[in-house]
Design a protein around this motif. Structure first.
Motif, PDB file in Angstrom:
ATOM      1  N   PHE A   1       3.240   1.011   9.463  1.00 48.59           N
ATOM      2  CA  PHE A   1       2.204   1.626  10.298  1.00 48.59           C
ATOM      3  C   PHE A   1       0.927   1.859   9.489  1.00 48.59           C
ATOM      4  CE2 PHE A   1      -0.019   5.215  12.269  1.00 48.59           C
ATOM      5  CZ  PHE A   1      -0.122   4.744  13.575  1.00 48.59           C
ATOM      6  N   ILE A   2      -0.216   1.532  10.082  1.00 47.17           N
ATOM      7  CA  ILE A   2      -1.527   1.738   9.462  1.00 47.17           C
ATOM      8  C   ILE A   2      -2.317   2.729  10.310  1.00 47.17           C
ATOM      9  CG2 ILE A   2      -3.701   0.667   8.751  1.00 47.17           C
ATOM     10  CD1 ILE A   2      -1.318  -0.207   7.081  1.00 47.17           C
ATOM     11  N   CYS A   3      -2.855   3.755   9.680  1.00 42.39           N
ATOM     12  CA  CYS A   3      -3.636   4.751  10.395  1.00 42.39           C
ATOM     13  C   CYS A   3      -4.858   4.088  11.035  1.00 42.39           C
ATOM     14  CB  CYS A   3      -4.089   5.864   9.447  1.00 42.39           C
ATOM     15  SG  CYS A   3      -5.122   7.115  10.240  1.00 42.39           S
ATOM     16  N   PRO A   4      -5.065   4.262  12.332  1.00 41.54           N
ATOM     17  CA  PRO A   4      -6.211   3.620  12.991  1.00 41.54           C
ATOM     18  C   PRO A   4      -7.551   4.240  12.617  1.00 41.54           C
ATOM     19  CG  PRO A   4      -5.072   5.062  14.522  1.00 41.54           C
ATOM     20  CD  PRO A   4      -4.224   5.002  13.280  1.00 41.54           C
ATOM     21  N   ILE A   5      -7.522   5.410  11.993  1.00 44.64           N
ATOM     22  CA  ILE A   5      -8.760   6.083  11.618  1.00 44.64           C
ATOM     23  C   ILE A   5      -9.185   5.739  10.197  1.00 44.64           C
ATOM     24  CG2 ILE A   5      -9.935   8.305  11.370  1.00 44.64           C
ATOM     25  CD1 ILE A   5      -9.227   7.549  14.248  1.00 44.64           C
ATOM     26  N   CYS A   6      -8.325   6.049   9.209  1.00 45.49           N
ATOM     27  CA  CYS A   6      -8.716   5.846   7.807  1.00 45.49           C
ATOM     28  C   CYS A   6      -8.053   4.637   7.162  1.00 45.49           C
ATOM     29  CB  CYS A   6      -8.437   7.103   6.989  1.00 45.49           C
ATOM     30  SG  CYS A   6      -6.668   7.454   6.740  1.00 45.49           S
ATOM     31  N   LYS A   7      -7.204   3.920   7.935  1.00 44.21           N
ATOM     32  CA  LYS A   7      -6.592   2.668   7.487  1.00 44.21           C
ATOM     33  C   LYS A   7      -5.603   2.861   6.338  1.00 44.21           C
ATOM     34  CE  LYS A   7      -9.438   0.938  10.446  1.00 44.21           C
ATOM     35  NZ  LYS A   7      -8.967   0.688  11.827  1.00 44.21           N
ATOM     36  N   ARG A   8      -5.076   4.068   6.147  1.00 44.82           N
ATOM     37  CA  ARG A   8      -4.050   4.280   5.133  1.00 44.82           C
ATOM     38  C   ARG A   8      -2.678   3.939   5.718  1.00 44.82           C
ATOM     39  NH1 ARG A   8      -6.609   6.747   0.663  1.00 44.82           N
ATOM     40  NH2 ARG A   8      -8.815   6.511   1.160  1.00 44.82           N
ATOM     41  N   GLY A   9      -1.700   3.667   4.806  1.00 46.82           N
ATOM     42  CA  GLY A   9      -0.363   3.288   5.229  1.00 46.82           C
ATOM     43  C   GLY A   9       0.517   4.473   5.557  1.00 46.82           C
ATOM     44  N   SER A  10       1.776   4.165   5.884  1.00 47.44           N
ATOM     45  CA  SER A  10       2.716   5.207   6.313  1.00 47.44           C
ATOM     46  C   SER A  10       2.981   6.244   5.229  1.00 47.44           C
ATOM     47  CB  SER A  10       4.041   4.559   6.729  1.00 47.44           C
ATOM     48  OG  SER A  10       4.601   3.815   5.648  1.00 47.44           O
ATOM     49  N   GLU A  11       2.720   5.891   3.953  1.00 50.55           N
ATOM     50  CA  GLU A  11       2.957   6.846   2.865  1.00 50.55           C
ATOM     51  C   GLU A  11       2.009   8.044   2.938  1.00 50.55           C
ATOM     52  OE1 GLU A  11      -0.294   4.180   1.593  1.00 50.55           O
ATOM     53  OE2 GLU A  11       1.716   3.835   2.436  1.00 50.55           O
ATOM     54  N   ALA A  12       0.943   7.921   3.716  1.00 55.07           N
ATOM     55  CA  ALA A  12      -0.025   9.023   3.842  1.00 55.07           C
ATOM     56  C   ALA A  12       0.342  10.000   4.961  1.00 55.07           C
ATOM     57  CB  ALA A  12      -1.423   8.465   4.074  1.00 55.07           C
ATOM     58  N   PHE A  13       1.443   9.737   5.665  1.00 53.44           N
ATOM     59  CA  PHE A  13       1.802  10.558   6.810  1.00 53.44           C
ATOM     60  C   PHE A  13       2.905  11.564   6.482  1.00 53.44           C
ATOM     61  CE2 PHE A  13      -0.585   7.349   8.847  1.00 53.44           C
ATOM     62  CZ  PHE A  13      -0.955   7.824  10.102  1.00 53.44           C
TER      63      PHE A  13
END
Length: 210
Positions: free
Chosen positions: A192-204
């Protein structure tokens, strides 16, 4: 009071930066505005818990850039949703220094200003700084990003320390630790890629509606 009335007020989107000793800091604000023309003075409001506010207090100087309408969400994620205490925000972005040795971005921006603090007002959770402009320069002819454009077109969120922040209703799912985006789902795909900041699932991180 109808809090939505404040949504009818328009703002720009800026990155305000400063330097004290060998420490630098910068943050995204929508609160930079011109106070007077002669002398040229700007007002900016910054949360007291913000590292940028603390260093402006120490140094008495700050710089600001107006973001271009095309500015990347990754840049806004770094400067708007991460802390200068934990990250050299300028490391991954093109920048230079003004006459006060304060760093400012030279990419994805349309204008820049360098100021010396000549007054301040304690606004409770925030500090309002009055800065006398020492340098000002147009960097690009592109349109500047407005706060409305950031929300309506970029689908951007508001950082908790922003003066215009309003808590969103609690939801269950996974929240991006960088920009605050919430994925309402029982599972988080590894790709999964954050649609706002384009970070990956590790940022969630998981959040609960309770």
């Amino acid at each position: 009071m109808d809090i939505k009335a404040f949504d009818k007020m328009n703002y720009g989107l800026y990155i305000v930066s400063t330097k004290s000793g060998d420490q630098t800091a910068g943050c995204v604000v929508n609160t930079l505005t011109q106070a007077t023309v002669q002398p040229a003075r700007l007002l900016v409001t910054i949360h007291k818990d913000n590292q940028t506010e603390r260093l402006i207090e120490e140094s008495g100087v700050f710089a600001a850039v107006a973001l271009a309408q095309s500015a990347q969400m990754e840049l806004i994620g770094d400067f708007g949703f991460r802390c200068s205490r934990d990250l050299d925000k300028f490391a991954n972005w093109a920048h230079t220094e003004d006459e006060n040795a304060v760093p400012y971005l030279t990419e994805q921006t349309v204008a820049r200003y360098s100021c010396r603090v000549v007054g301040k007002l304690d606004a409770g959770t925030h500090m309002v700084f009055l800065g006398e402009v020492q340098e000002a320069q147009v960097l690009e002819e592109e349109d500047a990003m407005t706060y409305a454009y950031y929300h309506l077109v970029k689908k951007g969120l508001t950082p908790p320390k922003a003066s215009s922040y309003r808590p969103e209703p609690a939801v269950k799912g996974y929240r991006c630790k960088i920009c605050g985006y919430v994925l309402e789902s029982d599972t988080l795909p590894e790709d999964f890629i954050c649609p706002i900041c384009k970070r990956g699932s590790e940022a969630f991180e998981p959040v609960s509606a309770e």
